[in-house]
Design an enzyme around this catalytic site. Structure first.
Site, PDB file in Angstrom:
ATOM      1  N   TYR A  54       0.766  -1.128  -0.102  1.00  0.00           N
ATOM      2  CA  TYR A  54      -0.121   0.347  -0.018  1.00  0.00           C
ATOM      3  C   TYR A  54       0.879   1.323   0.100  1.00  0.00           C
ATOM      4  CZ  TYR A  54      -4.255  -2.680   1.079  1.00  0.00           C
ATOM      5  OH  TYR A  54      -5.541  -3.351   1.094  1.00  0.00           O
ATOM      6  N   HIS A 111      -2.085 -11.932  -0.319  1.00  0.00           N
ATOM      7  CA  HIS A 111      -2.857 -10.629  -0.990  1.00  0.00           C
ATOM      8  C   HIS A 111      -3.099 -11.260  -2.537  1.00  0.00           C
ATOM      9  CE1 HIS A 111      -3.199  -6.129  -2.163  1.00  0.00           C
ATOM     10  NE2 HIS A 111      -4.041  -6.645  -1.441  1.00  0.00           N
TER      11      HIS A 111
END
Length: 311
Positions: A54, A111
């Site tokens: 992120y 992820h």
């Protein structure tokens, strides 16, 4: 704040979770992101979402700073790694631990399980799963999960491959919203399986970063209420201002299960807008696929398999 049990782990977590992606956005200053996290914790939110990729690590760095001064002990901390190889997964996990300034992360998830080959790469003998098992044995993490936003069939495939390898996940993260109910639905296909297996349900994209609201068919409050109405352990929502945080807390504080007539009315109102998946572009495009834009994050394919093509 209301609290729910995370699957069969026995952990009590807040029904609302702070999404990590928004915390590292350029429009949110570092000081404001730290303030948002700490005020959220003071308001009773305990579930913290994040990911190694992120905002080039800014989200984890900021959360690490926010969790100092005793705040770490008050939260259930989660992050995600993209690596599919054992080596890359271990590298990313260690980097996340350093950024978050912790010795242990409560939940680490594979992820963006977006491709049918991802489960096989993860559960390969030299795959990411081995790295996370070793990290759990070393006390670096407590629970394991996976995430994805593309297709419910891929989630089911991941669960099957895990079972074939004698493993059961502690949590699974997926889109759960009023549009998903109508199109390639995680709610219809995956959610019942997770409930049956007592795996923690982490709902995300309840508003899809505001995209669902652009349909004009639903409000932010309705989106949150609907996601909380489902058998979710946590609804992770993006929080980039105090107003948004206050709205999420108010929805949780006032939550009550929706009446059947309310659900029917909401689904009827959103059916046409949801029909083609236009307002769920994370399913129908690659715009949300970070690992597609940066395939190096996945790491190398197993060497012994690559050699099959060179013999």
């Amino acid at each position: 704040m209301i609290y729910r049990t995370l699957g069969s782990t026995g952990e009590k977590v807040s029904a609302i979770g702070v999404g990590g992606w928004h915390l590292g956005l350029p429009r949110v200053s570092e000081a404001e992101s730290i303030r948002l996290v700490r005020v959220a914790i003071d308001r009773g939110i305990t579930f913290m979402d994040n990911c190694w990729d992120y905002n080039d690590g800014a989200s984890e760095l900021r959360m690490g700073k926010a969790l100092k001064d005793g705040y770490r002990d008050r939260v259930f901390l989660m992050t995600k790694i993209d690596g599919r190889s054992r080596q890359e997964a271990a590298r990313q996990l260690d980097q996340s631990l350093q950024r978050l300034q912790v010795d242990m992360i409560d939940l680490v998830q594979h992820h963006e399980v977006l491709r049918f080959e991802d489960p096989h790469r993860i559960f390969d003998e030299d795959g990411a799963h081995q790295a996370l098992l070793e990290a759990r044995q070393a006390g670096k993490i407590r629970y394991l999960g996976f995430t994805g936003h593309k297709d419910p069939q891929i989630h089911l495939h991941m669960l099957r491959v895990a079972a074939e390898n004698g493993f059961r996940f502690d949590a699974v993260q997926m889109p759960l919203n009023v549009m998903d109910a109508h199109f390639r639905s995680f709610q219809q296909m995956v959610l019942p399986e997770l409930v049956r297996e007592e795996i923690g349900v982490l709902g995300m994209k309840s508003m899809a970063n505001g995209i669902l609201l652009k349909s004009g068919a639903v409000t932010a409050v309705e989106c949150l209420r609907y996601a909380l109405h489902l058998p979710t352990s946590v609804v992770i929502t993006g929080i980039d201002s105090m107003d948004v945080l206050e709205q999420a807390c108010q929805v949780a504080d006032a939550f009550r299960p929706m009446e059947p007539a309310e659900v029917e009315s909401l689904l009827s109102r959103t059916a046409e807008a949801a029909r083609t998946g236009y307002y769920e572009p994370f399913k129908t495009t690659s715009l949300f696929d970070g690992t597609a834009a940066s395939p190096a994050w996945l790491g190398e394919e197993p060497e012994r398999l690559r050699q099959l093509f060179t013999r």
